[in-house]
Write a protein that holds these residues in place. Structure first.
Motif, PDB file in Angstrom:
ATOM      1  N   LYS A  31      32.723  66.712  28.590  1.00  0.00           N
ATOM      2  CA  LYS A  31      32.880  65.384  26.988  1.00  0.00           C
ATOM      3  C   LYS A  31      33.057  65.740  26.315  1.00  0.00           C
ATOM      4  CE  LYS A  31      30.408  61.693  25.432  1.00  0.00           C
ATOM      5  NZ  LYS A  31      29.638  60.777  25.009  1.00  0.00           N
ATOM      6  N   TYR A  54      38.317  59.167  24.885  1.00  0.00           N
ATOM      7  CA  TYR A  54      39.339  58.701  26.078  1.00  0.00           C
ATOM      8  C   TYR A  54      39.901  57.086  25.859  1.00  0.00           C
ATOM      9  CZ  TYR A  54      35.111  61.433  27.790  1.00  0.00           C
ATOM     10  OH  TYR A  54      34.181  62.205  27.888  1.00  0.00           O
ATOM     11  N   THR A  61      29.642  55.259  32.818  1.00  0.00           N
ATOM     12  CA  THR A  61      29.090  55.062  31.384  1.00  0.00           C
ATOM     13  C   THR A  61      28.027  56.274  30.937  1.00  0.00           C
ATOM     14  OG1 THR A  61      28.492  52.220  32.374  1.00  0.00           O
ATOM     15  CG2 THR A  61      27.726  52.973  30.113  1.00  0.00           C
ATOM     16  N   GLN A  62      27.548  57.195  31.855  1.00  0.00           N
ATOM     17  CA  GLN A  62      26.755  57.681  31.532  1.00  0.00           C
ATOM     18  C   GLN A  62      27.319  58.686  30.682  1.00  0.00           C
ATOM     19  OE1 GLN A  62      23.959  59.670  33.968  1.00  0.00           O
ATOM     20  NE2 GLN A  62      23.247  57.821  34.940  1.00  0.00           N
ATOM     21  N   THR A 106      30.501  59.233  29.357  1.00  0.00           N
ATOM     22  CA  THR A 106      31.165  58.516  27.946  1.00  0.00           C
ATOM     23  C   THR A 106      30.323  58.142  26.990  1.00  0.00           C
ATOM     24  OG1 THR A 106      31.629  56.501  28.738  1.00  0.00           O
ATOM     25  CG2 THR A 106      33.145  57.943  29.301  1.00  0.00           C
ATOM     26  N   GLY A 107      29.066  57.812  27.761  1.00  0.00           N
ATOM     27  CA  GLY A 107      27.925  57.552  26.792  1.00  0.00           C
ATOM     28  C   GLY A 107      28.013  56.898  24.860  1.00  0.00           C
ATOM     29  N   GLN A 123      16.828  49.209  34.516  1.00  0.00           N
ATOM     30  CA  GLN A 123      18.091  50.229  34.007  1.00  0.00           C
ATOM     31  C   GLN A 123      18.581  49.858  32.677  1.00  0.00           C
ATOM     32  OE1 GLN A 123      21.797  49.811  36.600  1.00  0.00           O
ATOM     33  NE2 GLN A 123      22.221  51.197  35.582  1.00  0.00           N
ATOM     34  N   THR A 175      20.730  56.281  28.941  1.00  0.00           N
ATOM     35  CA  THR A 175      21.895  56.140  28.272  1.00  0.00           C
ATOM     36  C   THR A 175      22.270  54.826  27.424  1.00  0.00           C
ATOM     37  OG1 THR A 175      22.651  57.209  30.866  1.00  0.00           O
ATOM     38  CG2 THR A 175      24.024  56.044  29.171  1.00  0.00           C
ATOM     39  N   TYR A 176      21.279  53.474  28.685  1.00  0.00           N
ATOM     40  CA  TYR A 176      22.378  52.404  27.451  1.00  0.00           C
ATOM     41  C   TYR A 176      20.803  52.347  26.231  1.00  0.00           C
ATOM     42  CZ  TYR A 176      24.480  51.895  31.768  1.00  0.00           C
ATOM     43  OH  TYR A 176      24.640  52.496  32.904  1.00  0.00           O
ATOM     44  N   ILE A 208      20.625  54.805  24.004  1.00  0.00           N
ATOM     45  CA  ILE A 208      21.286  55.559  23.181  1.00  0.00           C
ATOM     46  C   ILE A 208      22.665  54.701  22.856  1.00  0.00           C
ATOM     47  CG2 ILE A 208      23.975  57.400  22.714  1.00  0.00           C
ATOM     48  CD1 ILE A 208      21.818  58.912  24.325  1.00  0.00           C
ATOM     49  N   ILE A 209      23.537  53.338  23.218  1.00  0.00           N
ATOM     50  CA  ILE A 209      24.217  52.578  23.050  1.00  0.00           C
ATOM     51  C   ILE A 209      24.031  51.445  22.481  1.00  0.00           C
ATOM     52  CG2 ILE A 209      26.122  51.061  23.900  1.00  0.00           C
ATOM     53  CD1 ILE A 209      26.462  53.293  26.645  1.00  0.00           C
ATOM     54  N   ARG A 217      23.678  52.604  19.165  1.00  0.00           N
ATOM     55  CA  ARG A 217      25.123  53.329  17.861  1.00  0.00           C
ATOM     56  C   ARG A 217      24.830  50.934  17.807  1.00  0.00           C
ATOM     57  NH1 ARG A 217      27.590  54.769  22.205  1.00  0.00           N
ATOM     58  NH2 ARG A 217      26.577  56.923  21.540  1.00  0.00           N
ATOM     59  N   ASN A 260      32.485  59.296  21.651  1.00  0.00           N
ATOM     60  CA  ASN A 260      31.096  59.084  21.363  1.00  0.00           C
ATOM     61  C   ASN A 260      31.344  57.683  21.240  1.00  0.00           C
ATOM     62  OD1 ASN A 260      29.215  60.653  22.214  1.00  0.00           O
ATOM     63  ND2 ASN A 260      30.251  61.955  20.935  1.00  0.00           N
ATOM     64  N   ASN A 319      30.853  54.018  22.662  1.00  0.00           N
ATOM     65  CA  ASN A 319      31.001  53.010  23.497  1.00  0.00           C
ATOM     66  C   ASN A 319      29.876  52.325  23.267  1.00  0.00           C
ATOM     67  OD1 ASN A 319      32.420  53.361  25.888  1.00  0.00           O
ATOM     68  ND2 ASN A 319      31.125  53.994  26.951  1.00  0.00           N
ATOM     69  N   VAL A 367      30.133  48.307  27.292  1.00  0.00           N
ATOM     70  CA  VAL A 367      29.747  48.304  29.123  1.00  0.00           C
ATOM     71  C   VAL A 367      29.655  47.185  29.686  1.00  0.00           C
ATOM     72  CG1 VAL A 367      27.619  49.383  29.845  1.00  0.00           C
ATOM     73  CG2 VAL A 367      28.471  50.968  27.789  1.00  0.00           C
TER      74      VAL A 367
END
Lengths: 404, 316
Positions: free
Chosen positions: A246, A252, A400-401, A403-404, B92, B97-98, B100-101, B104, B268, B270, B275
């Motif tokens: 990454k 991407y 998803t993890q 490319t976060g 979840q 992961t989520y 952070i998204i 952001r 970085n 997303n 998602v």
């Protein structure tokens, strides 16, 4: 934009599956006689396997309803077909493999005749009973196909052909000639810190299969035999590799046009691509080239499949014959940017667009095609009837993890 | 609440004669109009039913269906919906992961909102209070003109500007400032979002500033306040509802976007929308996508409550 549609089709494809798993428990080991199609389908018989095929093509019905990728039913080859056969063609364009499968529900619902399904949708349609076998002897062009596309496991089960192969394409390694004076021989360049910030790969969970393919050759200890059938530990290894990758990624890409602009502006120097990008860039006099490295590559392949309840079967047979003739194969290959199944299409491709046959590897030796691992949807149920493989849904959340 | 609809679909009919049509034997439509006129409740019901039904069935029902789906799951073998209640999708959501998204997305929405407010205020002030009539018309056209072009085309234009060797980098080099390479980064996203949503901030701020009577500013000056003090104590408080109203647009539009991250974002970039899109389109995991879609809804509910407290809806 048509290429984007295609991208959505191919890669975004596939909300996974599957009647296969459902059938797996009830179908059990009683059924026999299936071969090919990979581990996921062992011990199952497609519902339409016993359906009789016609001995000849009868009187045409005057109409034909297709489900196709955008660009697969262009006027330049549809109009002559209509004139020659009297079959009026109506086309429904689908945006993804999932959409194709749902449109084909209940054998095409008595509405649709043919679908240009990709490898990841094929088995769902076959085991869902939505498509039926065809008589391959009624396809005169079939004998001129590349051998690996005559009876590939994704559309031919137990010797029965559930349609006729159409076009295919590999996912290649695209590189800038100024950064690489000689062609890279390994996918390792995509994981090399030397190219930090200059790498681009598709924004799609299926990239995990590319990493798995690379690991299958570089870390044989993991025991990866099929990049689409990964146990949890194999899957984790591939995901870890992509997490290390990454920091090197500039972007991407989601659209072929993005990768083209990344390379033409010199932002990236190496990446995973389709031949379409390479050829567009080369036509624009950019110093790039593509290659299939030693580890091989992933790829896609499409098939015209006949709906179980096709209302116009004779027009459908005529269309399959027509779509596989060298000229139409060449027209479609050049228009869409992919490789025809019919070997005789090569010289016609060059007539349409000089050098396009070699550019799309339509004249490559058989050994070239053997290096391509064709796309299929990852299932929980993989080889030997074990259910210990990672299903596609988890591929998506892992992506998803990453490319976060 | 006019009764155009209730008058038997005769917009611009003759309400005066209808009004007296009570006892006059006339056509069916006249009788109908008379009946409707006598029964105000019936008129109101008929007028309100279509929009209310639309709101309930199309909008609320679809939201409810989505909310319910969020508590289901997908069978990993068959990819079919499993109709048993579970909180696993929401659990979840609270993994790094989520988070952070989500962080952001919200952070970018806030940053874009602040940027647009700072840019829009002086612009709107000039338009509302300083520009001549003709100048104001020209500026209004300039603000709204970008909305005539497709969103995608404008984002693509920014790719050309920002990419390596693009217009921006070229201009900087000509000015001797060295090359800039901010294509495909979060900085690029911030610039593009701020540009795209700026008109949605300027218009409500302009509306708020225009409503402030000159006399208040003169009074402030008469009482000895300097320009700065007038701005701080008179203009800003009175314009705040307009700024907040504009911020609803910039914040919510950024929060829900997924095309700009897809087109100009980097490795970085997303957003929540990206998602959701990949879970719907690629994975077929509707329940998780639904759970994720609840996040912006909850955020916007709190945002709108806050905006109401600040009086934003008075200037809408």
């Amino acid at each position: 934009m048509r290429i984007w549609t295609r991208g959505g089709a191919l890669f975004a494809a596939a909300s996974a599956i599957v009647l296969i798993a459902g059938c797996g428990s009830s179908g059990g080991s009683a059924s026999s006689g299936t071969s090919g199609g990979g581990g996921a389908t062992q011990g199952l018989t497609p519902p339409q396997a016993g359906t009789a095929v016609p001995a000849s093509v009868g009187q045409t019905e005057g109409h034909l309803n297709l489900i196709a990728w955008e660009g697969y039913a262009q006027p330049q080859w549809v109009k002559p077909f209509q004139q020659a056969t009297g079959c009026q063609v109506s086309t429904k364009y689908a945006g993804s493999s999932s959409e194709m499968v749902s449109l084909m529900a209940n054998g095409g619902g008595g509405q649709y005749d043919l679908v240009s399904a990709s490898g990841d949708a094929d088995l769902r349609l076959i085991y869902g009973g939505d498509v039926k076998p065809i008589n391959i002897n009624l396809m005169p062009s079939w004998k001129n196909f590349h051998p690996f596309l005559q009876s590939p496991p994704f559309n031919t089960i137990g010797g029965k052909h559930y349609g006729i192969s159409l076009q295919f394409g590999p996912n290649v390694l695209l590189y800038s000639k100024s950064a690489f004076p000689s062609a890279p021989t390994s996918w390792s360049v995509l994981y090399n810190k030397k190219y930090a910030g200059q790498v681009t790969v598709p924004n799609n969970p299926i990239q995990i299969a590319d990493a798995a393919l690379y690991l299958s050759k570089t870390q044989p200890g993991l025991g990866i035999t099929d990049p689409y059938e990964l146990t949890q530990s194999q899957f984790n290894a591939a995901v870890n590799l992509l997490k290390q990758q990454k920091p090197l990624i500039k972007k991407y890409w989601d659209l072929a046009s993005q990768e083209i602009s990344l390379f033409s502006s010199g932002t990236t120097v190496v990446g995973a691509a389709w031949p379409y990008q390479t050829n567009t860039l080369v036509a624009d006099h950019q110093k790039v080239a593509d290659t299939i490295p030693a580890q091989g590559a992933t790829g896609w392949a499409d098939t015209w499949m006949l709906a179980t309840k096709a209302p116009h079967p004779n027009c459908a047979y005529k269309w399959m014959q027509w779509a596989t003739t060298p000229k139409v194969q060449a027209q479609q290959a050049v228009y869409f940017g992919e490789t025809p199944a019919n070997k005789l299409a090569c010289p016609i491709m060059d007539q349409i667009q000089k050098g396009s046959c070699a550019a799309y590897h339509a004249n490559a030796p058989e050994s070239y095609y053997q290096t391509i691992k064709f796309w299929k949807t990852p299932l929980a149920q993989c080889g030997n009837g074990k259910n210990d493989c990672v299903p596609f849904q988890q591929w998506v959340s892992a992506w998803t993890q990453i490319t976060g | 609440m006019t009764s155009t609809v209730a008058q038997g679909g005769r917009p611009g009919g003759e309400p005066a004669s209808s009004r007296h049509a009570g006892g006059v034997p006339g056509g069916g439509s006249a009788r109908l109009a008379a009946a409707l006129w006598r029964r105000a409740w019936l008129r109101a019901t008929l007028t309100l039913t279509p929009p209310l039904a639309w709101f309930l069935v199309i909008y609320l029902a679809s939201l409810v269906v989505m909310l319910v789906t969020a508590f289901w799951s997908v069978n990993p073998f068959t990819n079919t919906l499993v109709h048993t209640w579970t909180l696993s999708n929401f659990r979840q959501l609270f993994t790094s992961t989520y988070l952070i998204i989500i962080g952001r997305t919200v952070g970018m929405a806030a940053l874009v909102t602040v940027t647009d407010a700072v840019l829009a205020f002086p612009f709107a002030y000039y338009m509302a209070r300083l520009a001549s009539n003709r100048g104001r018309q020209l500026l209004f056209t300039a603000v709204l003109l970008p909305l005539w072009a497709s969103y995608i085309a404008r984002v693509y234009a920014w790719i050309v500007i920002l990419q390596k060797g693009g217009t921006l980098s070229w201009s900087f080099q000509k000015l001797g400032l060295g090359a800039v390479n901010i294509g495909y980064t979060n900085t690029a996203m911030w610039l593009v979002f701020s540009y795209i949503w700026l008109p949605f901030m300027i218009v409500p701020v302009y509306a708020a500033l225009e409503r402030i009577p000159d006399s208040l500013l003169e009074a402030s000056g008469d009482l000895g306040a300097h320009n700065w003090r007038t701005l701080r104590s008179v203009l800003l408080p009175l314009a705040l509802p307009g700024v907040v109203a504009g911020s609803i647009f910039t914040f919510s539009l950024t929060l829900g976007d997924f095309i700009t991250p897809l087109l100009v974002g980097g490795a970085n970039s997303n957003f929540i929308g990206n998602v959701i899109y990949s879970n719907l389109g690629t994975a077929g995991n509707l329940p998780f996508a639904a759970a994720l879609a609840v996040v912006p809804i909850v955020i916007m509910v709190f945002y709108l409550l806050g905006a109401r407290l600040l009086g934003a809806f008075e200037s809408l």
